[in-house]
Design an enzyme around this catalytic site. Structure first.
Site, PDB file in Angstrom:
ATOM      1  N   LYS A 164      56.768  91.447  -9.748  1.00 34.29           N
ATOM      2  CA  LYS A 164      57.559  91.036  -8.586  1.00 34.29           C
ATOM      3  C   LYS A 164      57.011  89.729  -8.020  1.00 34.29           C
ATOM      4  O   LYS A 164      55.924  89.684  -7.471  1.00 34.29           O
ATOM      5  CB  LYS A 164      57.514  92.097  -7.482  1.00 34.29           C
ATOM      6  CG  LYS A 164      58.585  91.791  -6.417  1.00 34.29           C
ATOM      7  CD  LYS A 164      58.317  92.434  -5.073  1.00 34.29           C
ATOM      8  CE  LYS A 164      57.411  91.656  -4.185  1.00 34.29           C
ATOM      9  NZ  LYS A 164      57.884  90.342  -3.742  1.00 34.29           N
ATOM     10  N   GLU A 239      43.289  89.795  -6.064  1.00 31.08           N
ATOM     11  CA  GLU A 239      42.805  88.423  -5.851  1.00 31.08           C
ATOM     12  C   GLU A 239      43.334  88.032  -4.476  1.00 31.08           C
ATOM     13  O   GLU A 239      44.528  87.826  -4.312  1.00 31.08           O
ATOM     14  CB  GLU A 239      43.342  87.532  -6.976  1.00 31.08           C
ATOM     15  CG  GLU A 239      42.483  86.327  -7.226  1.00 31.08           C
ATOM     16  CD  GLU A 239      42.988  85.129  -6.455  1.00 31.08           C
ATOM     17  OE1 GLU A 239      42.472  84.917  -5.317  1.00 31.08           O
ATOM     18  OE2 GLU A 239      43.869  84.419  -6.949  1.00 31.08           O
ATOM     19  N   CYS A 274      44.096  79.949  -2.143  1.00 33.03           N
ATOM     20  CA  CYS A 274      43.162  80.981  -1.674  1.00 33.03           C
ATOM     21  C   CYS A 274      41.738  80.442  -1.647  1.00 33.03           C
ATOM     22  O   CYS A 274      40.917  80.902  -0.874  1.00 33.03           O
ATOM     23  CB  CYS A 274      43.267  82.206  -2.566  1.00 33.03           C
ATOM     24  SG  CYS A 274      43.272  81.833  -4.308  1.00 33.03           S
ATOM     25  N   GLU A 371      41.857  82.802   7.636  1.00 30.53           N
ATOM     26  CA  GLU A 371      42.502  81.978   6.608  1.00 30.53           C
ATOM     27  C   GLU A 371      43.784  81.387   7.196  1.00 30.53           C
ATOM     28  O   GLU A 371      44.706  82.117   7.559  1.00 30.53           O
ATOM     29  CB  GLU A 371      42.836  82.843   5.393  1.00 30.53           C
ATOM     30  CG  GLU A 371      43.437  82.058   4.252  1.00 30.53           C
ATOM     31  CD  GLU A 371      43.682  82.909   3.013  1.00 30.53           C
ATOM     32  OE1 GLU A 371      44.263  84.003   3.131  1.00 30.53           O
ATOM     33  OE2 GLU A 371      43.294  82.462   1.921  1.00 30.53           O
TER      34      GLU A 371
HETATM   35  P1  NDP Z   1      51.510  88.488   1.264  1.00 30.79           P
HETATM   36  O1  NDP Z   1      50.182  89.009   0.917  1.00 30.79           O
HETATM   37  O2  NDP Z   1      52.381  89.268   2.199  1.00 30.79           O
HETATM   38  O3  NDP Z   1      52.410  88.290  -0.072  1.00 30.79           O
HETATM   39  C1  NDP Z   1      51.949  88.340  -1.380  1.00 30.79           C
HETATM   40  C2  NDP Z   1      52.844  89.220  -2.236  1.00 30.79           C
HETATM   41  O4  NDP Z   1      52.760  90.562  -1.769  1.00 30.79           O
HETATM   42  C3  NDP Z   1      54.322  88.855  -2.145  1.00 30.79           C
HETATM   43  O5  NDP Z   1      54.933  89.076  -3.411  1.00 30.79           O
HETATM   44  C4  NDP Z   1      54.841  89.839  -1.123  1.00 30.79           C
HETATM   45  O6  NDP Z   1      56.216  90.075  -1.209  1.00 30.79           O
HETATM   46  C5  NDP Z   1      54.058  91.072  -1.493  1.00 30.79           C
HETATM   47  N1  NDP Z   1      53.980  92.089  -0.443  1.00 30.79           N
HETATM   48  C6  NDP Z   1      54.044  91.921   0.895  1.00 30.79           C
HETATM   49  N2  NDP Z   1      53.927  93.112   1.529  1.00 30.79           N
HETATM   50  C7  NDP Z   1      53.793  94.058   0.569  1.00 30.79           C
HETATM   51  C8  NDP Z   1      53.651  95.474   0.587  1.00 30.79           C
HETATM   52  N3  NDP Z   1      53.617  96.166   1.734  1.00 30.79           N
HETATM   53  N4  NDP Z   1      53.526  96.122  -0.580  1.00 30.79           N
HETATM   54  C9  NDP Z   1      53.548  95.441  -1.748  1.00 30.79           C
HETATM   55  N5  NDP Z   1      53.699  94.092  -1.831  1.00 30.79           N
HETATM   56  C10 NDP Z   1      53.821  93.412  -0.690  1.00 30.79           C
HETATM   57  O7  NDP Z   1      51.374  87.028   1.780  1.00 30.79           O
HETATM   58  P2  NDP Z   1      52.372  86.221   2.751  1.00 30.79           P
HETATM   59  O8  NDP Z   1      53.404  85.590   1.918  1.00 30.79           O
HETATM   60  O9  NDP Z   1      52.863  87.095   3.859  1.00 30.79           O
HETATM   61  O10 NDP Z   1      51.392  85.130   3.365  1.00 30.79           O
HETATM   62  C11 NDP Z   1      50.614  85.483   4.495  1.00 30.79           C
HETATM   63  C12 NDP Z   1      49.196  84.990   4.318  1.00 30.79           C
HETATM   64  O11 NDP Z   1      48.608  85.601   3.173  1.00 30.79           O
HETATM   65  C13 NDP Z   1      49.056  83.500   4.052  1.00 30.79           C
HETATM   66  O12 NDP Z   1      49.122  82.746   5.201  1.00 30.79           O
HETATM   67  C14 NDP Z   1      47.703  83.463   3.405  1.00 30.79           C
HETATM   68  O13 NDP Z   1      46.716  83.511   4.385  1.00 30.79           O
HETATM   69  C15 NDP Z   1      47.669  84.729   2.591  1.00 30.79           C
HETATM   70  N6  NDP Z   1      48.028  84.481   1.166  1.00 30.79           N
HETATM   71  C16 NDP Z   1      47.037  84.435   0.262  1.00 30.79           C
HETATM   72  C17 NDP Z   1      47.323  84.150  -1.049  1.00 30.79           C
HETATM   73  C18 NDP Z   1      46.254  84.084  -2.075  1.00 30.79           C
HETATM   74  O14 NDP Z   1      46.473  83.488  -3.133  1.00 30.79           O
HETATM   75  N7  NDP Z   1      45.124  84.684  -1.863  1.00 30.79           N
HETATM   76  C19 NDP Z   1      48.687  83.863  -1.497  1.00 30.79           C
HETATM   77  C20 NDP Z   1      49.676  83.991  -0.474  1.00 30.79           C
HETATM   78  C21 NDP Z   1      49.333  84.275   0.810  1.00 30.79           C
HETATM   79  P3  NDP Z   1      57.274  89.170  -0.411  1.00 30.79           P
HETATM   80  O15 NDP Z   1      56.679  87.833  -0.217  1.00 30.79           O
HETATM   81  O16 NDP Z   1      58.409  89.132  -1.316  1.00 30.79           O
HETATM   82  O17 NDP Z   1      57.570  89.880   0.861  1.00 30.79           O
END
Ligand code: NDP
Length: 472
Positions: A164, A239, A274, A371
């Protein structure tokens, strides 16, 4: 393919908020179907009978097809995520291809052990086998590359996948799915479903017939995934986030290189990394020069839509991220930090923010602890290593760090003290498919890339491998 409900959601171009596509809004029903398809493909399809050599060639072909379609993929990534097309073309796309090419080689080199046991008359060995059906949930910051990091090792080791992508950036993963079929991946082996985290992602993480979940994203959601995975005790790799210290000593030698390295550490991919070097720690004697230099780099960065040829930094990925990053900027100002440059949104169209350098901060401020995931760096001076190390490690994260010094002995000593999965010395953001990447502390479990990722993708070793005995 359409979602079972027929529902769709809008995909935006972050440069101007325009709607560029409608994607299927998958929910639990779609996840159930995809997991069932993956299970069928794993148990009884041609995938299971494919030899390691055939599988390796197939994974290699995926890398070739990514390179063949590099321009198209870079453009998709740019309109969907906002990053400059030129950057996607020289970084995201070739790195994704490299990952498949690197993993292709592993398909024929997954070996078990023979174990000299002391029970008379028996011999024993271990086999390394695929985990089975793997759920993969990826973020929006490097949509294609994160799909490659997850799919490459899973396919090289014979697993079946339900992937996904993030709701903000589903396009390149969907195109990659077409390329996988073109490369010869049998139907059902990889199932790519677009949708939201709270519905599709949550259903995948909790699914009883998924053997492993591999997640990249926020630490907050990582914890939700762990709880969801506990129902059937599926394996989990994570990660997650970071707040990485990038440390410059006065003996860094070429200070210009260190300054531009520090700017790259935070501003690459608009700070949406990240491992971004978001805490700049500088020896006091050179603090003012370094901060001025990084601020100068920040001011010169040309903001613009990702498709414009002269753009060096595009918009943030979404309105939500714009609000989040500008919210942190506001909190820092309220807390009394000094903004050397930036600190606000740029323009009123699209999700652009100005590259930002902040000083006069303290460890209590949210901008120092949390972050931000945007082009925002906090700079702090230090005087002695004894004071530096505890401060550098004063974070729940432990993903990456940078050290700039010409004294190689000092570099190794400092690196050894830093609680970080990767420490770059006199460089930053250097990645290679052969190099493992992952975090200490709340930055995650397990490693991506290198042969280290295969430990996560495969059952192995005496604990979970199969011990076979037979009378000799
Ligand atoms: P999320 O952690 O919410 O999103 C990452 C993935 O997880 C997306 O595919 C998202 O789906 C999915 N997801 C969200 N909620 C759930 C759940 N309850 N169960 C299973 N999967 C889920 O990151 P955000 O996009 O909300 O970003 C918020 C913050 O997260 C950023 O500002 C940053 O600080 C951090 N982040 C860190 C990353 C990294 O590489 N370490 C990458 C991205 C964000 P969907 O987006 O479709 O809702």
């Amino acid at each position: 393919m359409a979602a079972a409900s027929g529902k769709t959601f809008e995909v935006f171009n972050p440069a101007d908020s325009s709607v560029i596509a409608q994607a299927p809004d998958s929910d639990r029903e779609d996840i159930n179907r995809a997991v069932a398809a993956a299970r069928r493909a794993f148990e009884s399809g041609p995938w299971r009978r494919m030899t390691p050599s055939e599988r390796g060639k197939l994974v290699w072909r995926i890398g070739d097809l990514i390179l063949k379609h590099a321009d198209e993929l870079a453009e998709l990534e740019s309109v969907d995520n906002g990053k400059p097309r030129a950057v996607a073309r020289v970084a995201d796309v070739p790195l994704a291809a490299d990952l498949f090419h690197y993993m292709a080689g592993w398909a024929t080199k997954i070996e078990g052990n023979t174990i000299p046991i002391s029970v008379p008359g028996f011999h024993a060995f271990t086999l390394r086998e695929p985990v089975g059906v793997v759920g993969q949930i990826i973020p929006w910051n490097f949509p294609l590359l994160m799909a490659a990091w997850k799919l490459g090792p899973a396919l090289a080791t014979g697993n079946c996948v339900v992937l996904k992508p993030a709701e903000q950036t589903p396009l390149s993963a969907l195109r990659l799915g077409e390329l996988l079929l073109e490369a010869g991946v049998p139907e059902g082996v990889v199932n790519i479903l677009t949708g939201f985290g709270e519905t599709a992602g949550a259903a995948l993480a909790a699914h009883d017939d998924v053997d492993k979940i591999a997640f990249t994203g926020s630490t907050e959601v990582g914890k939700i995934i762990v709880r969801a995975a506990s129902g059937n005790l599926k394996k989990v790799s994570l990660e997650l986030g970071g707040k990485s210290p990038n440390i410059i000593f006065k003996d860094a030698g070429d200070l210009e290189a260190a300054i531009s390295g520090a700017a790259n550490a935070i501003f690459f991919n608009h700070g949406q990394c990240c491992c971004a070097g978001s805490r700049l720690m500088v020896e006091r004697d050179i603090f003012d020069d370094v901060v001025a230099g990084v601020a100068e780099h920040a001011r010169k960065i040309k903001l613009g839509p990702g498709l414009a040829a002269d753009t060096q930094m595009g918009p943030l990925v979404s309105e939500e991220q714009l609000k989040r990053v500008t919210g942190y900027m506001h909190q820092g100002k309220q807390a009394g930090a000094c903004y050397v440059t930036g600190g606000e949104r740029s323009g009123d169209r699209g999700y652009f923010v100005k590259p930002t350098v902040i000083k006069d901060v303290n460890p209590k401020m949210s901008i120092v602890r949390e972050e931000i995931f945007g082009p925002v760096v906090v700079a702090e001076p230090f005087t002695k290593p004894e004071e530096l190390i505890p401060r550098a490690n004063q974070t729940p994260y432990g993903l990456a760090a940078g050290v700039w010094t010409r004294d190689i002995g000092k570099a190794h000593c400092i690196a050894a003290e830093l609680r970080a999965g990767t420490v770059w010395i006199n460089c930053y953001n250097i990645f290679d498919a052969a190099l493992p990447f992952g975090g200490y502390k709340q930055s995650g479990w397990g490693r991506e890339m290198g042969h280290a990722v295969l430990e996560a993708a495969k059952r192995c070793g005496p604990c979970s491998g199969r011990r076979v005995t037979s009378p000799s």
